[in-house]
Enzyme design. Structure first.
Site, PDB file in Angstrom:
ATOM      1  N   HIS A  36       0.848  -1.201   0.000  1.00  0.00           N
ATOM      2  CA  HIS A  36       0.000   0.000   0.000  1.00  0.00           C
ATOM      3  C   HIS A  36       0.879   1.244   0.000  1.00  0.00           C
ATOM      4  CE1 HIS A  36      -4.231  -1.519   1.104  1.00  0.00           C
ATOM      5  NE2 HIS A  36      -3.558  -2.473   0.491  1.00  0.00           N
ATOM      6  N   TYR A  80      -9.269   5.843   7.020  1.00  0.00           N
ATOM      7  CA  TYR A  80      -9.405   6.239   8.427  1.00  0.00           C
ATOM      8  C   TYR A  80     -10.405   7.397   8.450  1.00  0.00           C
ATOM      9  CZ  TYR A  80      -5.240   3.553   9.789  1.00  0.00           C
ATOM     10  OH  TYR A  80      -4.343   2.544  10.044  1.00  0.00           O
ATOM     11  N   PRO A 139      -4.679   0.766  18.614  1.00  0.00           N
ATOM     12  CA  PRO A 139      -4.400   0.248  17.263  1.00  0.00           C
ATOM     13  C   PRO A 139      -4.470   1.280  16.135  1.00  0.00           C
ATOM     14  CG  PRO A 139      -6.543  -0.502  18.027  1.00  0.00           C
ATOM     15  CD  PRO A 139      -5.918   0.215  19.174  1.00  0.00           C
ATOM     16  N   LYS A 180       0.661  -0.010  15.095  1.00  0.00           N
ATOM     17  CA  LYS A 180       2.043  -0.188  15.531  1.00  0.00           C
ATOM     18  C   LYS A 180       2.301  -1.409  16.424  1.00  0.00           C
ATOM     19  CE  LYS A 180       3.884   3.251  13.479  1.00  0.00           C
ATOM     20  NZ  LYS A 180       4.220   2.824  12.127  1.00  0.00           N
ATOM     21  N   TYR A 212       3.802   6.453  10.053  1.00  0.00           N
ATOM     22  CA  TYR A 212       2.941   5.303   9.730  1.00  0.00           C
ATOM     23  C   TYR A 212       3.748   4.190   9.071  1.00  0.00           C
ATOM     24  CZ  TYR A 212      -1.339   2.841   8.475  1.00  0.00           C
ATOM     25  OH  TYR A 212      -2.342   1.910   8.388  1.00  0.00           O
TER      26      TYR A 212
HETATM   27  P1  FAD Z   1       0.680 -11.693  21.503  1.00  0.00           P
HETATM   28  O1  FAD Z   1       0.354 -11.719  20.049  1.00  0.00           O
HETATM   29  O2  FAD Z   1      -0.345 -11.245  22.456  1.00  0.00           O
HETATM   30  O3  FAD Z   1       1.246 -13.100  21.904  1.00  0.00           O
HETATM   31  C1  FAD Z   1       1.450 -13.482  23.240  1.00  0.00           C
HETATM   32  C2  FAD Z   1       1.336 -14.992  23.316  1.00  0.00           C
HETATM   33  O4  FAD Z   1       1.682 -15.411  24.627  1.00  0.00           O
HETATM   34  C3  FAD Z   1      -0.081 -15.477  23.082  1.00  0.00           C
HETATM   35  O5  FAD Z   1      -0.084 -16.467  22.069  1.00  0.00           O
HETATM   36  C4  FAD Z   1      -0.534 -16.010  24.424  1.00  0.00           C
HETATM   37  O6  FAD Z   1      -1.440 -17.100  24.296  1.00  0.00           O
HETATM   38  C5  FAD Z   1       0.789 -16.432  25.022  1.00  0.00           C
HETATM   39  N1  FAD Z   1       0.817 -16.504  26.491  1.00  0.00           N
HETATM   40  C6  FAD Z   1       0.295 -15.644  27.382  1.00  0.00           C
HETATM   41  N2  FAD Z   1       0.529 -16.047  28.645  1.00  0.00           N
HETATM   42  C7  FAD Z   1       1.227 -17.203  28.535  1.00  0.00           C
HETATM   43  C8  FAD Z   1       1.757 -18.111  29.488  1.00  0.00           C
HETATM   44  N3  FAD Z   1       1.618 -17.920  30.804  1.00  0.00           N
HETATM   45  N4  FAD Z   1       2.430 -19.214  29.045  1.00  0.00           N
HETATM   46  C9  FAD Z   1       2.584 -19.432  27.706  1.00  0.00           C
HETATM   47  N5  FAD Z   1       2.085 -18.598  26.771  1.00  0.00           N
HETATM   48  C10 FAD Z   1       1.421 -17.504  27.174  1.00  0.00           C
HETATM   49  N6  FAD Z   1      -2.547  -4.195  16.655  1.00  0.00           N
HETATM   50  C11 FAD Z   1      -2.741  -3.509  15.556  1.00  0.00           C
HETATM   51  O7  FAD Z   1      -1.767  -2.902  15.085  1.00  0.00           O
HETATM   52  N7  FAD Z   1      -3.970  -3.529  14.946  1.00  0.00           N
HETATM   53  C12 FAD Z   1      -5.035  -4.226  15.446  1.00  0.00           C
HETATM   54  O8  FAD Z   1      -6.115  -4.227  14.889  1.00  0.00           O
HETATM   55  C13 FAD Z   1      -4.872  -4.935  16.617  1.00  0.00           C
HETATM   56  N8  FAD Z   1      -5.900  -5.635  17.180  1.00  0.00           N
HETATM   57  C14 FAD Z   1      -5.685  -6.316  18.369  1.00  0.00           C
HETATM   58  C15 FAD Z   1      -6.738  -7.017  18.972  1.00  0.00           C
HETATM   59  C16 FAD Z   1      -6.534  -7.679  20.200  1.00  0.00           C
HETATM   60  C17 FAD Z   1      -7.688  -8.425  20.850  1.00  0.00           C
HETATM   61  C18 FAD Z   1      -5.268  -7.624  20.817  1.00  0.00           C
HETATM   62  C19 FAD Z   1      -5.043  -8.318  22.154  1.00  0.00           C
HETATM   63  C20 FAD Z   1      -4.230  -6.931  20.180  1.00  0.00           C
HETATM   64  C21 FAD Z   1      -4.422  -6.262  18.969  1.00  0.00           C
HETATM   65  N9  FAD Z   1      -3.385  -5.573  18.320  1.00  0.00           N
HETATM   66  C22 FAD Z   1      -3.587  -4.892  17.194  1.00  0.00           C
HETATM   67  C23 FAD Z   1      -2.061  -5.544  18.818  1.00  0.00           C
HETATM   68  C24 FAD Z   1      -1.172  -6.593  18.156  1.00  0.00           C
HETATM   69  O9  FAD Z   1      -1.934  -7.670  17.701  1.00  0.00           O
HETATM   70  C25 FAD Z   1      -0.177  -6.990  19.213  1.00  0.00           C
HETATM   71  O10 FAD Z   1       0.632  -5.845  19.464  1.00  0.00           O
HETATM   72  C26 FAD Z   1       0.689  -8.180  18.844  1.00  0.00           C
HETATM   73  O11 FAD Z   1      -0.091  -9.364  18.862  1.00  0.00           O
HETATM   74  C27 FAD Z   1       1.838  -8.308  19.840  1.00  0.00           C
HETATM   75  O12 FAD Z   1       2.510  -9.509  19.641  1.00  0.00           O
HETATM   76  P2  FAD Z   1       3.168 -10.262  20.861  1.00  0.00           P
HETATM   77  O13 FAD Z   1       3.863 -11.418  20.250  1.00  0.00           O
HETATM   78  O14 FAD Z   1       3.918  -9.307  21.691  1.00  0.00           O
HETATM   79  O15 FAD Z   1       1.959 -10.710  21.782  1.00  0.00           O
HETATM   80  C1  PHB Z   2      -6.189  -4.074  10.384  1.00  0.00           C
HETATM   81  O1  PHB Z   2      -6.168  -4.306   9.167  1.00  0.00           O
HETATM   82  O2  PHB Z   2      -6.584  -4.909  11.217  1.00  0.00           O
HETATM   83  C2  PHB Z   2      -5.753  -2.753  10.877  1.00  0.00           C
HETATM   84  C3  PHB Z   2      -5.255  -1.827   9.975  1.00  0.00           C
HETATM   85  C4  PHB Z   2      -4.844  -0.584  10.437  1.00  0.00           C
HETATM   86  C5  PHB Z   2      -4.951  -0.276  11.776  1.00  0.00           C
HETATM   87  C6  PHB Z   2      -5.444  -1.209  12.674  1.00  0.00           C
HETATM   88  C7  PHB Z   2      -5.860  -2.456  12.218  1.00  0.00           C
HETATM   89  O3  PHB Z   2      -4.579   0.962  12.204  1.00  0.00           O
END
Ligand code: FAD
Ligand code: PHB
Length: 394
Positions: A75, A203, A296, A300, A388
């Site tokens: 994009h 947006y 979100p 980031k 961004y």
């Molecule tokens: P996570 O992806 O959260 O992974 C952590 C992992 O650790 C999980 O698989 C969990 O099951 C595991 N875990 C937890 N506790 C334990 C334990 N005790 N033992 C073993 N495993 C464990 N970001 C955006 O930019 N856009 C979005 O639209 C967006 N939507 C989101 C929606 C939700 C519901 C959430 C929670 C986050 C969202 N985010 C979004 C943020 C983005 O997805 C996260 O920043 C990203 O997933 C971070 O990755 P991570 O690997 O740090 O953590």
């Molecule tokens: C998404 O595609 O899930 C998405 C895209 C942009 C954002 C947040 C989520 O800022």
């Protein structure tokens, strides 16, 4: 109880934990990933979709970008909609970078496939219950499986276990400082079997609240609506969602229509800004959502998690190869520079585009003036584009 050993014990098979394990493997460092949930669960959890320019490069350099380059979409800009009109932020023209639309679920699937093909040790349904001995040289993770409690001894423990994991609370409270901001709204996110109604992300800032139009490939739309803090999916039948989305995306002179289709997933996500400093105590390191959360709006969260993993992999590989701790010691400060940049950008984008239920008519006029400024000033647009697509911080 038999005690197993590995170099790096990683808690969590999200993007941060999986990329870290993959990069460590490529650097010849052994790791074990413990994941509380099943493989199916982590591969289908709907989350982010925007991959920054630099993170796409990290995935390619790590040999894990092939499917992203085939199935993802590059994009070159986004659209801002406000006061019934539209303004395109042209990333390519403003900062020479772009982003890739490729869902977090797909990145997770790719990294799991790589780990397993490389003989990596990723244990699903293995929930860490305690982290011990982080102030010494031989920390241990206790974890539960169907077979009972197990112990994994490591040189370093990396908690990539998300905001609600056990990693961050395992650091003594007096050794860390938490910075936090909450927002009086959340996002209702949906996935729908309908081709996206726009080629780029939209947006939209509207009197009724924020809306975002994103996509998951040519046949699936991903859409978000600003909702109240205490709202839940039960309040949002499909017809109400489509009507609200159509109202918030409407252009003053018409000419744009939101295509609708069957909704296959619906969830409300709370909004929060949070940082834990430092991101390390002794032999325990924090990465991704375990250490920081952003709303979100700036897309980031996923990108920060991947950057942390890349920094840590380099630091731990250097320690493993030479015994030199310099990069491990510098990890938290280096990571936090990018984290705070993203914290600023994400809260700024959130304030720019959401309706604050406690805000006044004055605040809303200022918001319009700010959007107007971005639409009319190249330097204001360029700041948005640079942030961004991802600033090239180390
Ligand atoms: P996570 O992806 O959260 O992974 C952590 C992992 O650790 C999980 O698989 C969990 O099951 C595991 N875990 C937890 N506790 C334990 C334990 N005790 N033992 C073993 N495993 C464990 N970001 C955006 O930019 N856009 C979005 O639209 C967006 N939507 C989101 C929606 C939700 C519901 C959430 C929670 C986050 C969202 N985010 C979004 C943020 C983005 O997805 C996260 O920043 C990203 O997933 C971070 O990755 P991570 O690997 O740090 O953590
Ligand atoms: C998404 O595609 O899930 C998405 C895209 C942009 C954002 C947040 C989520 O800022």
């Amino acid at each position: 109880m038999a005690e197993e050993r590995t170099r790096v014990g990683i808690i969590g098979a999200g993007p941060a934990g999986l990329l870290l394990s993959h990069l460590l493997h490529r650097a010849g460092v052994e790791s074990v990933v413990l994941e509380a949930r099943t493989r199916d669960h982590v591969e289908h959890r709907q989350r982010a979709g925007v991959v920054e320019h630099g993170v796409a490069r990290i995935l390619r350099a790590a040999g894990a970008g092939a499917r992203m380059d085939r199935a993802g979409a590059v994009h070159h800009g986004i659209e801002l909609r406000f006061d019934g009109r539209s303004h395109r932020v042209d990333f390519a023209g403003l900062c020479g970078r772009d982003v890739v639309l490729y869902a977090q679920t797909e990145i997770v699937k790719d990294l799991i496939a790589h780990r397993l093909a490389d003989g990596g040790d990723v244990r699903f349904a293995a929930a860490a219950t305690a982290i011990e001995g982080i102030e010494g040289e031989r920390p241990r993770i206790r974890y539960g499986t169907a077979a009972g409690e197990q112990v994994l001894a490591c040189d370093f423990v990396v908690a990539c276990d998300g905001f609600h994991g056990i990693g961050r609370p395992s650091i003594p409270a007096e050794r860390v400082r938490h910075f936090e901001k909450s927002y009086p709204f959340g996002w209702l996110g949906i996935l729908a079997d309908v081709p996206p109604s726009a080629t780029e992300l939209i947006y939209a800032r509207h009197e009724r609240g924020f809306a975002l139009h994103s996509q998951r490939g040519p046949r699936v739309s991903r859409l978000y609506l600003q909702v109240g803090n205490d709202d839940h999916v039960g309040n949002w039948p499909d017809d109400r969602i489509w009507a609200e989305l159509a109202a918030r995306f409407a252009l003053r002179d018409g000419g744009w229509e939101l295509a609708t289709g069957p909704i296959t997933d619906k969830a409300v996500t709370p909004m929060r800004s949070f940082v834990c400093e430092p991101m390390r105590h002794g032999r325990l390191l924090l990465a991704g959502d375990a250490a920081h959360i952003v709303p979100p709006t700036g897309a980031k969260g996923l990108n920060l998690a991947m950057h942390d993993a890349a920094l840590l992999a380099e630091a731990l590989a250097s320690w493993h190869a030479t015994g030199d701790h310099t990069l491990v010691d510098g990890y938290s400060d280096t990571a936090l520079r990018r984290v705070w940049r993203a914290e600023h950008f994400s809260s700024w984008m959130t304030g720019l585009l959401h309706r604050d239920p406690n805000g006044s008519a004055f605040d809303r006029r200022v918001q319009s003036a700010h959007l107007e400024f971005i639409a009319s000033s190249r330097s204001a647009s360029a700041q948005l584009a640079e942030n961004y697509t991802g600033l090239p911080y180390v």
